[in-house]
Scaffold this motif. Structure first.
Motif, short mmCIF file in Angstrom:
data_model
loop_
_atom_site.label_atom_id
_atom_site.label_comp_id
_atom_site.label_asym_id
_atom_site.label_seq_id
_atom_site.Cartn_x
_atom_site.Cartn_y
_atom_site.Cartn_z
N LEU A 10 1.79 7.32 -6.53
CA LEU A 10 0.85 8.40 -6.84
C LEU A 10 1.41 9.77 -6.52
CD1 LEU A 10 -2.45 6.79 -5.45
CD2 LEU A 10 -1.69 6.92 -7.83
N LEU A 11 2.46 9.83 -5.67
CA LEU A 11 3.04 11.11 -5.29
C LEU A 11 3.94 11.63 -6.40
CD1 LEU A 11 4.02 10.46 -1.55
CD2 LEU A 11 2.12 11.84 -2.39
N PRO A 12 4.04 12.95 -6.55
CA PRO A 12 4.98 13.52 -7.53
C PRO A 12 6.41 13.20 -7.11
CG PRO A 12 3.38 15.16 -6.79
CD PRO A 12 3.25 13.99 -5.87
N PRO A 13 7.35 13.10 -8.07
CA PRO A 13 8.76 12.87 -7.72
C PRO A 13 9.27 13.96 -6.78
CG PRO A 13 8.42 12.61 -10.08
CD PRO A 13 7.14 13.15 -9.52
N GLY A 14 10.10 13.56 -5.84
CA GLY A 14 10.66 14.52 -4.89
C GLY A 14 9.84 14.68 -3.64
N GLN A 15 8.76 13.94 -3.50
CA GLN A 15 7.93 14.03 -2.29
C GLN A 15 7.81 12.65 -1.65
OE1 GLN A 15 4.16 15.98 -2.84
NE2 GLN A 15 5.00 17.54 -4.20
N GLY A 16 7.47 12.67 -0.35
CA GLY A 16 7.20 11.42 0.33
C GLY A 16 8.39 10.81 1.04
N PHE B 113 7.91 2.73 4.03
CA PHE B 113 7.96 1.58 3.13
C PHE B 113 9.16 0.69 3.44
CE2 PHE B 113 9.84 -0.08 -0.84
CZ PHE B 113 8.87 -1.02 -1.15
N VAL B 114 10.33 1.30 3.65
CA VAL B 114 11.54 0.51 3.98
C VAL B 114 11.34 -0.21 5.30
CG1 VAL B 114 13.99 0.65 4.54
CG2 VAL B 114 13.08 1.97 2.64
N GLY C 6 0.81 -1.21 0.00
CA GLY C 6 0.00 0.00 0.00
C GLY C 6 0.85 1.27 0.00
N LEU C 7 1.93 1.26 0.79
CA LEU C 7 2.83 2.43 0.81
C LEU C 7 3.50 2.61 -0.54
CD1 LEU C 7 4.44 1.99 4.35
CD2 LEU C 7 2.76 3.72 3.65
N ALA C 8 3.87 1.48 -1.19
CA ALA C 8 4.50 1.58 -2.51
C ALA C 8 3.53 2.19 -3.52
CB ALA C 8 4.96 0.20 -2.97
#
Length: 869
Positions: free
Chosen positions: A440-446, A453-454, A433-435
């Motif tokens: 869905l997030l823009p690159p550079g966020q999250g 996730f890790v 789910g986290l992946a």
């Protein structure tokens, strides 16, 4: 009753000191690694807070639209117009390789909220000759003074330094690390100021002030101008936030909200350190959990006896809780003491890294506020209670009449394996789910989602490991039915699995993290060195002040031994809009960097993305387009073909993005234009000159000619190899603390195995005594644990390899982009994978060696006696 119950419980550790050592060891290392990183973070944040309080991010700034340096006349004309501006003068001096920042202020005109203002006697002493030099006590070591000697002293400053004409100036060493891209092209350093400080002068009398940042000297602007030999130019004109509704004509206004503070720039760096420390804390708590579980199994009879004698369940649980708190105090005390020592060892490298990458001065001695102590103790005790919660739950639900059946614990462990499998499945779905969320997030966020996730990936894999090992051991038992001793060895290690599982889970996490981080660092190294080779096109670079470099360029062009000159330039510009979608009135200050688009540069300069290929991109750059670095492309979701509206001295202009280029090591967004365009259209200044000289040229003679003609030191001309050496050295220091924490985490996992084996060594000797009595040689019995544990460790290492690769991908593709703005290619190193397997085997053999040696030294009679008991 409570005291007697508590003493009864503690007496267990008198009979089993190995378990006590194992428990304290887990608490010690978990607390030490966590508290050391938090001490480093607390010290850095204290330095950032003092820097912010000084001047950095809580004032609006004015700059000239034509790009020329601010002067005293600018200040006087604005004050006469009734505008509440205050002048500031900044410069740097280097003493023994350390940078000292000189800040000259006018306290009478500073915004009222600024802490540098003063009144009364202190103000009079500050603004009248011989003036004052205010500095933090942390800076005294650099000046060779003690706190008692400092007040009123006027130390001599013998080293010549560079003064910064604006707030972007930096020393030679720092430029190489601040932005590896810029520094590589600039030649590992430059000075963006217009003059150099005078050597042999004395500072005004010293006055200590604890709220100033380290390595910073604050004095009246007149004293600073005299020290830096700056009669007329200023670095900044500042005003209180919102004091000016609009910028005066001919000036550019940068609001405080758009100025990045050191804490904002370094937030991701400290977040990475905290994540590694949290990982070490978790691995240490595995040791604690293993020790508590082992003690619980061995004390079940004692606990049932206490309950049968009338001790209420609540009293028993409370006594065990007090036991945990007593042990927690001892472990936390050891951990805090060790953590502070470790932080002191790591802090200099961290401070150098932060200064090189972000120009953030960090104190070289620890500053530990009260919340550091409270937080460290809270984390330690919270982790201890979490690790002991299962033991407390079992004690509360203890069945007094339950029989001590020899296989009862084994059946319970089988049920536990089923719960682990279900838990691993649930956590795996959480990771999935986290992946999907990250996708869905823009690159550079999250960044936080990435770390989540890790963590979910590590936890799911760790929970899967014991059922996997148990299944493999079942298969081996079937396969080895015709080999009695081997079959017994496999059955024996399966019997030990309940006690070894937590240690193996800790080893899995440590191995996977070690492989992931080492692969990321190794890939970064290859990418960085290859990128340096591409960016360092010229064999020589000349660094001096812009006022010196401008006439030097003509002089160099006229020399027959110089085949080509490649000047670079620097500046800054206000970004008004992106594709005409930015809010009205919103501005953001963006750094400009200029290069010479000659074939020597363009043939090697790396590009990540273009609209119509490299030739078309370079042709567009020479026309009316710009390049942007990857950091800006990620932060603003830009691509070639998009438009930027910039506030140039000639007015607002639109520029098309022709390409995106990598800029490793630079935390800031940047726009690339030709150097000539930057100077003519944006009011920039020459930053450095790259030289392509004839093979037969005498470089030493060229150095001497430069020194004689332009009054610069021979070191102003820097060799390309020296730049690479300096950049590589800064790179290595950047990852020193990462490697240290990785190694310590792996060491903690090894200690977990060793402590587990030592804690059950006596029981193991009882089991092996029966085999010895049946005629199995003692040498075979001694070597058997090495093969058993080595086999488990190899299996754990094999599981760690795909997990480590997944972590590497997450680091380079998600976390690095979100934290720093650039993406690294994924490199897999077969040698690192082999090292992971060898490390797993080595850790297991090292942990099993001591119990095996003890077994070898045990006499046959002692073994039989233990077997009889």
């Amino acid at each position: 009753m409570m005291l007697r119950v508590l003493l009864t419980l503690l007496s267990h550790y008198r009979r089993h000191p190995g378990q006590l050592a194992m428990l304290l060891l887990g608490l010690w290392v978990a607390s030490a690694l966590w508290s050391s990183v938090q001490a480093v973070n607390a010290t850095a944040k204290d330095s950032y807070a003092r820097a912010n309080a000084l001047f950095s991010a809580n004032v609006d700034e004015l700059a000239r639209r034509d790009g020329q340096p601010l002067t005293r006349e600018d200040y006087l004309s604005l004050r006469r117009a009734g505008l509440p501006v205050s002048p500031m003068l900044e410069g740097t001096l280097e003493i023994d390789g350390e940078r000292l920042t000189i800040v000259g202020i006018d306290p009478l005109t500073l915004p009222s909220s600024n802490t540098l203002g003063a009144n009364g006697t202190a103000l009079t002493a500050f603004i009248t000759p011989p003036w004052q030099t205010r500095l933090a006590p942390d800076t005294l070591d650099l000046l060779g003074l003690s706190r008692q000697q400092a007040p009123g002293m006027t130390p001599a400053v013998d080293n010549t330094g560079d003064s910064a004409g604006d707030s972007t100036g930096e020393s030679a060493g720092e430029s190489a690390g601040e932005s590896a891209g810029e520094s590589a092209v600039d030649g590992a350093g430059h000075s963006s100021g217009n003059s150099t400080g005078n050597s042999g002068q004395r500072l005004p009398p010293l006055a200590l002030r604890a709220d100033l940042p380290p390595n910073t000297l604050v004095m009246d602007i007149a004293a600073a101008a005299r020290l830096l030999d700056r009669d007329n130019t200023l670095s900044q004109l500042v005003t209180a936030p919102g004091a000016l509704p609009t910028a005066p004509e001919g000036y550019r206004l940068t609001r405080a909200a758009t100025l990045a503070s050191p804490e904002q720039l370094t937030e991701s760096f400290h977040l990475n350190l905290t994540a590694l420390a949290l990982l070490s804390l978790v691995v240490g708590l595995f040791i604690v959990q293993a020790a508590l579980g082992l003690a619980m199994e061995q004390r079940l009879t004692t606990l049932r006896t206490l309950r049968a004698l009338g001790v209420p369940a609540a009293t028993l649980v409370m006594a065990m809780l007090l036991e945990l708190l007593v042990l927690g105090v001892l472990g936390a005390a050891l951990g805090l003491a060790s953590g502070i020592w470790l932080a002191g060892q790591l802090l200099p490298d961290v401070a150098t890294t932060l200064s090189s990458l972000y120009q953030a001065d960090v104190n070289r001695s620890l500053v530990l506020p009260w919340h550091y102590w409270v937080g460290s103790l809270a984390i330690t005790f919270g982790g201890l209670l979490l690790a002991g919660s299962g033991v407390l739950w079992r004690a509360a639900r203890l069945n007094v009449l339950a029989l001590g059946q020899s296989q009862a614990w084994r059946l319970a462990y089988q049920r536990q394996l089923k719960r682990m499998t279900l838990g691993a499945t649930g956590v795996a779905f959480l990771a999935l789910g986290l992946a999907l969320w990250l996708g869905l997030l823009p690159p550079g966020q999250g960044v936080l989602v990435s770390f989540g996730f890790v963590a979910a990936l590590l936890l799911s894999s760790a929970l899967c490991l014991p059922p996997l090992i148990n299944g493999v051991l079942h298969l081996l038992q079937r396969w080895l039915r015709r080999h009695p001793l081997a079959h017994w060895a496999v059955a024996d290690i399966q019997l030990q699995l309940p006690r070894l599982s937590l240690a193996m889970m800790a080893l899995l996490i440590a191995l996977a993290t070690n492989l992931g981080v080492s692969s990321m660092v190794g890939g970064f190294r290859l990418t960085f060195l290859d990128w340096l080779d591409q960016r360092l096109a010229a064999p020589l670079y000349v660094n001096a002040s812009p006022s010196t470099l401008a006439p030097m360029l003509d002089w160099l062009d006229a020399r027959p031994d110089v085949a080509e000159t490649l000047p670079t330039a620097r500046g800054s510009v206000d970004l008004l809009a992106v594709n005409d979608t930015q809010e009205q009135g919103a501005r953001e200050r963006i750094a400009l960097f200029g290069i010479t688009p000659a074939p020597t540069i363009t043939d090697r300069w790396p590009l990540l993305d273009t609209r119509a290929g490299r030739p078309a991109a370079w042709a567009s750059l020479s026309a009316n387009s710009v390049f942007i670095n990857e950091q800006m492309a990620v932060a603003k979701q830009l691509a070639p073909g998009d438009e930027l509206r910039l506030d140039t001295p000639q007015g607002a202009r639109s520029f098309e993005i022709a390409a995106v280029y990598p800029d490793y090591g630079n935390p800031r967004q940047q726009i690339l234009v030709p150097a000539e365009v930057l100077i003519q259209r944006f009011g920039g200044e020459v930053a450095s000159i790259g030289l392509v000289v004839d093979d037969s040229a005498d470089r030493q003679a060229l150095r001497g000619a430069l020194a004689n003609s332009f009054d610069v030191s021979p070191e102003a001309m820097v060799d390309q190899q020296e730049i690479k050496r300096l950049a590589t050295q800064i790179f290595e220091r950047t990852f020193t603390i990462t490697r240290a924490l990785n190694g310590l985490t792996l060491g903690v996992a090894a200690l977990a195995l060793l402590a587990t084996l030592l804690a059950q060594a006596r029981d193991r000797q009882r089991q092996l005594a029966s085999l010895w009595a049946l005629g199995v040689p003692r040498k075979t019995l001694t070597l058997m644990p090495l093969f058993q544990l080595g086999g488990l460790a190899l299996l754990t290492g094999v599981v760690a390899i795909p997990l480590g690769i997944a972590i590497t991908w997450t680091l380079v593709a998600i976390i690095n982009v979100a934290a720093f703005g650039w993406r690294l290619p994924l490199y897999l190193f077969p040698w690192d994978i082999l090292i992971t397997l060898a490390t797993a085997l080595g850790v297991a053999l090292a942990a099993a060696a001591l119990p095996s040696i003890q077994l070898w030294r045990t006499s046959p009679q002692a073994m039989l006696n233990q077997g009889a008991t």
